[in-house]
Each structure stands twice: as C-alpha cells, then as structure tokens.
Design an enzyme around this catalytic site. Structure first.
Site, short mmCIF file in Angstrom:
data_model
loop_
_atom_site.label_atom_id
_atom_site.label_comp_id
_atom_site.label_asym_id
_atom_site.label_seq_id
_atom_site.Cartn_x
_atom_site.Cartn_y
_atom_site.Cartn_z
N GLY A 14 27.57 -15.10 39.58
CA GLY A 14 26.94 -13.91 39.83
C GLY A 14 26.82 -13.47 41.01
N SER A 42 33.05 -16.66 31.64
CA SER A 42 34.15 -17.08 33.27
C SER A 42 34.50 -19.22 33.27
CB SER A 42 33.20 -16.82 34.10
OG SER A 42 32.25 -17.49 34.00
N ARG A 101 8.01 -16.39 34.92
CA ARG A 101 6.94 -16.19 35.66
C ARG A 101 5.27 -16.54 35.71
NH1 ARG A 101 10.79 -11.79 38.42
NH2 ARG A 101 12.05 -13.32 39.02
N CYS A 130 12.14 -10.35 43.46
CA CYS A 130 12.90 -10.27 44.73
C CYS A 130 11.55 -9.10 46.25
CB CYS A 130 14.29 -9.71 45.06
SG CYS A 130 14.51 -8.46 44.06
N GLN A 157 14.98 -0.39 46.61
CA GLN A 157 15.37 -1.38 46.38
C GLN A 157 17.26 -0.59 46.54
OE1 GLN A 157 11.51 -2.64 43.52
NE2 GLN A 157 14.17 -3.79 43.29
N SER A 160 21.95 -4.45 44.94
CA SER A 160 22.81 -5.31 44.71
C SER A 160 20.84 -6.22 44.05
CB SER A 160 22.74 -6.51 45.94
OG SER A 160 21.65 -6.41 47.25
N LYS A 214 5.44 -6.26 37.49
CA LYS A 214 6.01 -7.76 38.00
C LYS A 214 4.68 -7.66 39.66
CE LYS A 214 10.53 -8.23 35.68
NZ LYS A 214 11.39 -7.27 36.05
N ARG A 236 14.74 2.70 43.86
CA ARG A 236 16.51 2.42 43.56
C ARG A 236 16.89 3.31 44.29
NH1 ARG A 236 17.46 -2.07 42.55
NH2 ARG A 236 17.92 -2.45 40.16
N HIS A 243 16.34 -4.98 50.34
CA HIS A 243 14.58 -3.69 49.91
C HIS A 243 14.13 -3.56 50.89
CE1 HIS A 243 16.47 -4.87 46.52
NE2 HIS A 243 15.41 -5.04 45.76
P1 NAP Z 1 24.92 -10.43 37.95
O1 NAP Z 1 25.91 -10.39 39.41
O2 NAP Z 1 25.30 -9.90 36.54
O3 NAP Z 1 25.03 -12.24 37.28
C1 NAP Z 1 24.97 -12.86 35.89
C2 NAP Z 1 25.25 -13.98 35.83
O4 NAP Z 1 24.72 -15.15 35.02
C3 NAP Z 1 26.92 -14.60 35.40
O5 NAP Z 1 27.03 -15.59 36.57
C4 NAP Z 1 27.08 -14.72 34.17
O6 NAP Z 1 28.20 -15.92 33.82
C5 NAP Z 1 25.73 -15.54 33.72
N1 NAP Z 1 25.51 -15.52 32.57
C6 NAP Z 1 25.09 -14.53 32.08
N2 NAP Z 1 25.05 -14.26 30.93
C7 NAP Z 1 25.23 -16.09 30.15
C8 NAP Z 1 24.68 -17.17 29.49
N3 NAP Z 1 24.45 -16.73 28.11
N4 NAP Z 1 25.25 -18.45 29.87
C9 NAP Z 1 25.29 -18.68 30.85
N5 NAP Z 1 25.40 -18.08 32.29
C10 NAP Z 1 25.28 -16.18 31.81
O7 NAP Z 1 23.60 -10.54 37.98
P2 NAP Z 1 23.03 -11.24 39.63
O8 NAP Z 1 22.53 -10.04 40.44
O9 NAP Z 1 23.61 -13.03 39.88
O10 NAP Z 1 21.75 -11.80 38.97
C11 NAP Z 1 21.35 -12.37 37.72
C12 NAP Z 1 19.38 -12.49 36.96
O11 NAP Z 1 19.48 -13.50 38.39
C13 NAP Z 1 19.24 -11.67 36.86
O12 NAP Z 1 19.19 -11.34 35.41
C14 NAP Z 1 18.05 -12.14 37.29
O13 NAP Z 1 17.00 -12.91 36.03
C15 NAP Z 1 17.86 -13.24 38.35
N6 NAP Z 1 17.59 -12.19 39.77
C16 NAP Z 1 16.05 -12.45 40.31
C17 NAP Z 1 15.86 -11.24 41.05
C18 NAP Z 1 14.51 -12.36 41.86
O14 NAP Z 1 14.31 -11.52 42.58
N7 NAP Z 1 14.17 -13.41 42.27
C19 NAP Z 1 17.01 -10.55 41.65
C20 NAP Z 1 18.27 -10.71 41.04
C21 NAP Z 1 18.62 -11.47 39.90
P3 NAP Z 1 29.72 -14.91 33.34
O15 NAP Z 1 30.14 -14.37 34.89
O16 NAP Z 1 29.96 -16.46 32.71
O17 NAP Z 1 29.46 -13.78 33.06
O1 3JN Z 2 16.46 -4.78 40.51
C1 3JN Z 2 15.96 -4.95 41.58
O2 3JN Z 2 16.19 -5.49 42.81
C2 3JN Z 2 16.09 -6.70 41.48
C3 3JN Z 2 16.22 -6.95 39.70
C4 3JN Z 2 15.60 -8.39 39.20
C5 3JN Z 2 15.97 -8.49 38.05
C6 3JN Z 2 17.27 -8.13 37.54
C7 3JN Z 2 17.50 -8.44 36.72
C8 3JN Z 2 16.28 -9.15 35.13
C9 3JN Z 2 14.64 -9.23 37.22
C10 3JN Z 2 13.68 -10.69 37.73
O3 3JN Z 2 13.99 -10.79 38.59
O4 3JN Z 2 12.71 -10.11 38.02
C11 3JN Z 2 15.06 -9.68 35.98
C12 3JN Z 2 14.17 -10.07 35.05
O5 3JN Z 2 13.63 -9.77 34.83
O6 3JN Z 2 14.55 -11.39 35.24
#
Ligand code: NAP
Ligand code: 3JN
Length: 348
Positions: A14, A42, A101, A130, A157, A160, A214, A236, A243
């Site tokens: 991801g 994947s 969290r 974030c 925001q 990405s 959040k 957004r 951001h």
């Molecule tokens: P993304 O680009 O859509 O990537 C999702 C990742 O999760 C891919 O590697 C996907 O693998 C994997 N995945 C999905 N379902 C799965 C499963 N059942 N088992 C194992 N792996 C699985 O999303 P992203 O932007 O990287 O964000 C991922 C997550 O990080 C979000 O959903 C959120 O919870 C968190 N996040 C947090 C922040 C923050 O504010 N701290 C910001 C952004 C995201 P595949 O390639 O196999 O589908």
């Molecule tokens: O939208 C953004 O700019 C930040 C997104 C964070 C996010 C995206 C999907 C799921 C989260 C998060 O970290 O709060 C989640 C989640 O609730 O895990």
C-alpha cells in the site's frame, strides 16, 4: 555481536506500507531481517526495499512467530483480526489504523509529544491519525509553555490519505477534465479534481465526520488532558501529498507571536517557515518527502485575549504515518521495550 531483530511491514504493497519500507531503509533501522506482508491478492509480488526487493507473503494468524516488531498499515479490520495474534506470539505491534487508538490497553504515541506513554505497553501501540500527529507536534511546545484551552482546526488533506486509490482518482479525473470527459467518481462521493470536499471518513450521529472526531479524541488521549477542547473541520483538497491545517489556539496564559516563533523554532520535529514580508510560508507541494512538521503564518488572534493562529503542514504519508510509526519502533528499541509482558491481554 548485535542481537537479531526481525521487523515486519503488514500492508507492504500500500501507499503507507511502501513508505514504511523506504523509511526503515532511509533511517537504517537496525533490523537484521525485514519481511513484507499483504493479502493473498498480492502474495508473491515484489516491493522495493533499498536497492533490493522483498517478496510479499500472505498475512496469516501464524506468521508472527520469530518477528519482533510488526508495523501494520492494512486497515482497521486487518489490525483487529491479526494484531492480537501478533502480540500473542510475542511480537510488538505498531498499528497505523484507528482500530486500537482509543483502547485503554494501547498507548497512542507521537514520539515528540508523549514517548513516556510507551512504558508498560501490552504489545499493541497505536499510531495516531495523520492530521492529529502534525497538529500535536506543533502544539506540544505551546501546551507545555502556557497551556491550551481550546483548538479550532480546519484541515486541507491530500488524496494520498485515501491510499493508492485516492492518488489514482485525482490523476484520472484531472486527465478526464482536460480531455472534456465527465470525471468518474469511484472513491469520493463527488469529484475531487478542481474541487474541495468537506467530508473525510463517515458521518457520525453528531454530524461531525469520524476524521474530525479522531482529532478531538486523540488529542485528549495524547495530552492525557480532557480539559483541552478541539473542534475540527476536515476537508479533502486536490493535492497529492501533504496535509495543511489552519490551527487556532486559545492558550491559558498569553504567548506572543514572536515568543511562539522562537519556541517552535527550537522544538523537536518542527521547522518554522514564517516571514510574511518575504512571502515565506509552508505549502504541501514544497515539503512533500520531508520529515519535519512545518509551521508558518504565526500571528496573534486579535479577537480573543490569549489566542494564536498558525498554518501547519507535513507530509501525511511520511510524518503522518510511516515515519511516526518507525520513530515509535526506534523509541521502543532505545527504551528496551521490544517485548510483550503478558501475551494474553488481547486474546478474548
Ligand atoms: P492502500 O494503499 O489501499 O493499501 C492497503 C494495504 O493493506 C495493501 O498493502 C493491502 O494489500 C493491505 N491489505 C488490505 N487487506 C488486507 C488483508 N486482509 N490482509 C493483509 N493485508 C491487507 O492504503 P494505505 O494508504 O497504505 O493505508 C493503509 C491503512 O493505513 C489505512 O487503512 C489506515 O488504517 C492506515 N492509515 C493511517 C494513516 C494515519 O493517519 N496514520 C494514514 C493513512 C493510512 P493488497 O495489496 O494485498 O491488497
Ligand atoms: O484521509 C486521510 O487523509 C487520512 C486517512 C486515514 C485513514 C484512512 C483509512 C482508514 C484511517 C486512519 O488512520 O484514521 C483509517 C482508519 O480508521 O484506520
């Protein structure tokens, strides 16, 4: 000889997972082995790690044996299912989703703000949202110096934040519009190209979005201070990375803009970029890829007695997710906390 340390990145294919691998490599995180996991979709594919590649493995409940730290960014559902199995196997989880969290058993940590919360962890440590992370990196020095009563924040925001699919939607819609085609909305409810959407995550019963709540709730937990009130509007915007936030702060005691500039210029993780006469202020397009949280447009809020306004910008995928998680892992190592005391805390 140094001790063996195996680190796993869950969600390695991801947007955040890839940045996680890059950050581990860039910062020369002292892992003796790094492993990449994602869904069965994947498994077998390759992801870059420095000059080499890692083969992605399917995430299963039994993969955590022998892994010391697992950094999860694969969504809340995956964290809910798999993080307890990791902790049960003695692997410390740093989780990027919102799943854990607000759970009292899990510290919620920004290393520049509350690293001491790591002590006594139970095997799952949560990485904040974030938008919360960058706001609190900027607010912590002010909180310590003069106290904070209330924060009014509006975010701008980048797409990405929605992962790979958000990046693709903005790119596709921009191309559609330049070619006089109707843009297709697959990810957001309305078009994001040449538009702004006051809607991030789902709407709740109080008419705020989950993203907005959040920011409110995570701030209280991280400062460990329910007296700090936060009201947020999360928006957004058609920006790929970075951001931005307009942050209005009501402090307990007076702080002048000049004092604030000096204080923040000495704060860990902060870069002050603030000279109106030189048109100097931070912007997403110019700071993407950087580690720091940038602060500019610092000025006194003339409508109240003790108020400040500021403009806070950071790379949401880096400091907002991957870097903060890797910094937590570094802090765990520094404090000799890479172990799970009671492996059954999250097993029902
Ligand atoms: P993304 O680009 O859509 O990537 C999702 C990742 O999760 C891919 O590697 C996907 O693998 C994997 N995945 C999905 N379902 C799965 C499963 N059942 N088992 C194992 N792996 C699985 O999303 P992203 O932007 O990287 O964000 C991922 C997550 O990080 C979000 O959903 C959120 O919870 C968190 N996040 C947090 C922040 C923050 O504010 N701290 C910001 C952004 C995201 P595949 O390639 O196999 O589908
Ligand atoms: O939208 C953004 O700019 C930040 C997104 C964070 C996010 C995206 C999907 C799921 C989260 C998060 O970290 O709060 C989640 C989640 O609730 O895990």
């Amino acid at each position: 000889m140094s001790k063996k340390l195996t680190v796993a990145v869950v969600g390695a294919t991801g947007a955040v997972g890839r940045e996680m691998l890059k950050t581990l490599h860039d910062r020369q995180f002292p892992a003796t082995a790094v492993r990449a996991f994602a869904s069965a979709r994947s498994a077998g594919s390759k992801v870059p790690f420095g000059e080499t590649e890692l083969t992605v493995q399917e995430l299963r409940e039994d993969v955590f044996e022998g892994i010391d730290i697992a950094i999860f960014s694969a969504g809340g559902g995956t964290s809910e299912t798999f993080a307890p199995h990791a902790a049960h196997a003695g692997c410390v989880v740093v989780d990027n989703s919102s799943q854990w969290r607000m759970d009292d058993r899990c510290p919620l940590v920004v290393p520049e703000v509350n690293p001491d919360a790591l002590a006594g962890h139970n095997g799952i440590i949560a990485n904040p949202n974030c938008s919360t992370i960058q706001m609190l990196v900027a607010l912590k020095p002010i909180y310590d110096a003069v106290g904070i009563r209330r924060v009014v924040v509006s975010t701008y925001q980048a797409v990405s934040g929605t992962g790979q699919k958000g990046l693709e939607e903005l790119e596709r819609q921009t191309r559609d519009l330049f070619n006089l085609r109707e843009p297709e909305c697959k990810v957001y409810p309305y078009r994001i190209a040449f538009n702004v959407l006051p809607h991030i995550d789902v709407f709740l019963d109080n008419d705020y979005t989950k993203e907005e709540m959040k920011m409110t709730n995570e701030t209280v937990k991280i400062f460990n201070d329910p007296s700090v009130k936060v009201t947020a509007t999360c928006v957004r915007v058609p920006v790929f990375f970075g951001h931005a936030e307009s942050v209005n702060v009501e402090t307990v005691k007076k702080m002048t803009a000049k004092e604030c500039r000096i204080l923040l210029s000495q704060a860990p993780g902060v870069k002050v970029f603030d000279n109106p006469r030189e048109k100097l202020y931070p912007m997403p397009a110019y700071i993407a890829g950087d580690d720091e949280t940038y602060v500019g447009r610092i000025r006194e809020d003339e409508s109240i007695e003790n108020g400040l306004n500021m403009w806070v910008v950071a790379d949401n995928v880096r400091k907002g997710a991957a870097l903060n998680a890797v910094q937590i892992a570094e802090e765990l190592l520094r404090r000799d906390l890479v172990r799970v005391k009671d492996r059954n805390v999250f097993m029902a």
